[in-house]
Design a protein around this motif. Structure first.
Motif, PDB file in Angstrom:
ATOM      1  N   THR A 163       7.849  34.499 -53.204  1.00 24.08           N
ATOM      2  CA  THR A 163       8.578  33.297 -53.617  1.00 24.08           C
ATOM      3  C   THR A 163       9.446  32.823 -52.454  1.00 24.08           C
ATOM      4  O   THR A 163       9.634  33.536 -51.462  1.00 24.08           O
ATOM      5  N   GLY A 164       9.990  31.607 -52.585  1.00 25.19           N
ATOM      6  CA  GLY A 164      10.898  31.081 -51.582  1.00 25.19           C
ATOM      7  C   GLY A 164      10.225  30.778 -50.255  1.00 25.19           C
ATOM      8  O   GLY A 164       9.062  30.345 -50.215  1.00 25.19           O
ATOM      9  N   PRO A 165      10.918  31.027 -49.139  1.00 25.87           N
ATOM     10  CA  PRO A 165      10.384  30.702 -47.811  1.00 25.87           C
ATOM     11  C   PRO A 165       9.061  31.404 -47.506  1.00 25.87           C
ATOM     12  O   PRO A 165       8.196  30.844 -46.834  1.00 25.87           O
ATOM     13  N   LEU A 166       8.892  32.636 -47.991  1.00 25.15           N
ATOM     14  CA  LEU A 166       7.643  33.366 -47.741  1.00 25.15           C
ATOM     15  C   LEU A 166       6.459  32.696 -48.427  1.00 25.15           C
ATOM     16  O   LEU A 166       5.345  32.692 -47.897  1.00 25.15           O
ATOM     17  N   PHE A 210       1.499  29.362 -47.267  1.00 29.77           N
ATOM     18  CA  PHE A 210       0.727  28.125 -47.357  1.00 29.77           C
ATOM     19  C   PHE A 210       0.249  27.698 -45.973  1.00 29.77           C
ATOM     20  O   PHE A 210      -0.918  27.329 -45.783  1.00 29.77           O
ATOM     21  N   TRP A 211       1.132  27.758 -44.993  1.00 26.02           N
ATOM     22  CA  TRP A 211       0.771  27.324 -43.652  1.00 26.02           C
ATOM     23  C   TRP A 211      -0.162  28.324 -42.966  1.00 26.02           C
ATOM     24  O   TRP A 211      -1.044  27.925 -42.199  1.00 26.02           O
ATOM     25  N   VAL A 212       0.019  29.590 -43.259  1.00 30.68           N
ATOM     26  CA  VAL A 212      -0.904  30.593 -42.706  1.00 30.68           C
ATOM     27  C   VAL A 212      -2.311  30.371 -43.269  1.00 30.68           C
ATOM     28  O   VAL A 212      -3.311  30.451 -42.539  1.00 30.68           O
ATOM     29  N   MET A 213      -2.397  30.070 -44.555  1.00 32.41           N
ATOM     30  CA  MET A 213      -3.694  29.788 -45.156  1.00 32.41           C
ATOM     31  C   MET A 213      -4.291  28.512 -44.584  1.00 32.41           C
ATOM     32  O   MET A 213      -5.524  28.431 -44.380  1.00 32.41           O
ATOM     33  N   ALA A 214      -3.450  27.514 -44.297  1.00 37.45           N
ATOM     34  CA  ALA A 214      -3.951  26.273 -43.698  1.00 37.45           C
ATOM     35  C   ALA A 214      -4.581  26.556 -42.335  1.00 37.45           C
ATOM     36  O   ALA A 214      -5.662  26.040 -42.008  1.00 37.45           O
ATOM     37  N   VAL A 215      -3.932  27.391 -41.539  1.00 40.56           N
ATOM     38  CA  VAL A 215      -4.489  27.780 -40.236  1.00 40.56           C
ATOM     39  C   VAL A 215      -5.799  28.542 -40.431  1.00 40.56           C
ATOM     40  O   VAL A 215      -6.775  28.335 -39.696  1.00 40.56           O
ATOM     41  N   ALA A 216      -5.837  29.417 -41.439  1.00 35.97           N
ATOM     42  CA  ALA A 216      -7.045  30.193 -41.714  1.00 35.97           C
ATOM     43  C   ALA A 216      -8.217  29.285 -42.077  1.00 35.97           C
ATOM     44  O   ALA A 216      -9.349  29.498 -41.626  1.00 35.97           O
ATOM     45  N   VAL A 217      -7.950  28.255 -42.874  1.00 32.26           N
ATOM     46  CA  VAL A 217      -9.011  27.325 -43.267  1.00 32.26           C
ATOM     47  C   VAL A 217      -9.527  26.554 -42.052  1.00 32.26           C
ATOM     48  O   VAL A 217     -10.741  26.377 -41.876  1.00 32.26           O
ATOM     49  N   VAL A 218      -8.608  26.104 -41.198  1.00 37.13           N
ATOM     50  CA  VAL A 218      -9.017  25.378 -39.984  1.00 37.13           C
ATOM     51  C   VAL A 218      -9.877  26.272 -39.098  1.00 37.13           C
ATOM     52  O   VAL A 218     -10.942  25.862 -38.608  1.00 37.13           O
TER      53      VAL A 218
END
Length: 237
Positions: A188-191, A196-204
């Protein structure tokens, strides 16, 4: 009676013990024993450390799913145990291939089971996360579609050569495993924002490296066809 020494007539005692102790003509029995011995060695080689780690990864899949979906899938403690199972699977994925190549433990079983185990644990995690509503289904579709598509592509072009694992592909695997692991945990929170952003990088990385594999497959097929054509023309001359 013929005056021929026993060692010349019947062979040395050691030779007779090796070839005639069984009483079978022509030493048939030792050949069979040798064949059985070789089969036993081949069978034993299946149970090497690299294959055992692959089997462990396969066994972890149903346990991971059970932990992930326990109590409706939202028990933080169960999610933490599920993450532990996922982490062990990812770690064994790193070591089994390295051990197999370093210590010459590559087997046909390992060649087949290793990619299946990789796809099974990642697929199970993604499907569980999407079914629980933690991850959009399109993300699961993109990642699994890429993994299955590249696996099939490797089989299609294997007659022309092998597509080696690239640095981008290895980075993709690392980021992908990190992102999925973060989603498995009840963050939860900042983590939660960070994952979300780590997953976005993974998808790219998943898409980019997938397209690169397609390019490599096309180049490999063209070069393979050119070599075959040149060999055919040379044979006809």
């Amino acid at each position: 009676m013929t005056g021929v020494p026993a060692s010349a007539a019947g062979g040395s005692p050691s030779a007779k013990g090796a070839s005639g102790a069984s009483g079978a003509p022509g030493g048939g029995k030792p050949v069979r024993a040798g064949t059985l011995g070789a089969a036993a060695v081949n069978q034993a080689s299946l149970w090497n450390i690299a294959n055992l780690l692959t089997m462990l990864r396969l066994v972890l899949v149903p346990g991971f799913v059970a932990l992930m979906l326990a109590d409706g899938g939202y028990d933080p403690a169960m999610r933490a145990w599920a993450w532990a199972a996922f982490a062990v699977a990812m770690i064994t994925d790193i070591f089994d291939g390295h051990l197999a190549r370093t210590y010459n433990l590559v087997t046909d079983f390992g060649k087949i089971a290793d990619p299946i185990a990789d796809k099974a644990i990642m697929g199970a995690a993604l499907i569980c996360l999407s079914s629980l509503g933690d991850l959009p289904w399109w993300v699961t579709g993109v990642i699994l579609g890429r993994e299955l598509g590249i696996t099939l592509l490797r089989f299609v072009v294997i007659r022309y050569g092998v597509i080696p694992a690239s640095r981008g592909g290895k980075l993709k695997t690392l980021v992908q495993g990190t992102a999925v692991g973060m989603y498995v945990l009840a963050l939860t929170g900042p983590l939660a924002t960070l994952r979300f952003w780590v997953m976005a990088v993974a998808v790219v990385l998943t898409v980019v490296t997938g397209l690169d594999y397609v390019r490599q497959a096309i180049v490999l097929r063209r070069s393979g066809l050119a070599e075959r054509l040149a060999a055919t023309e040379g044979a006809e001359r």
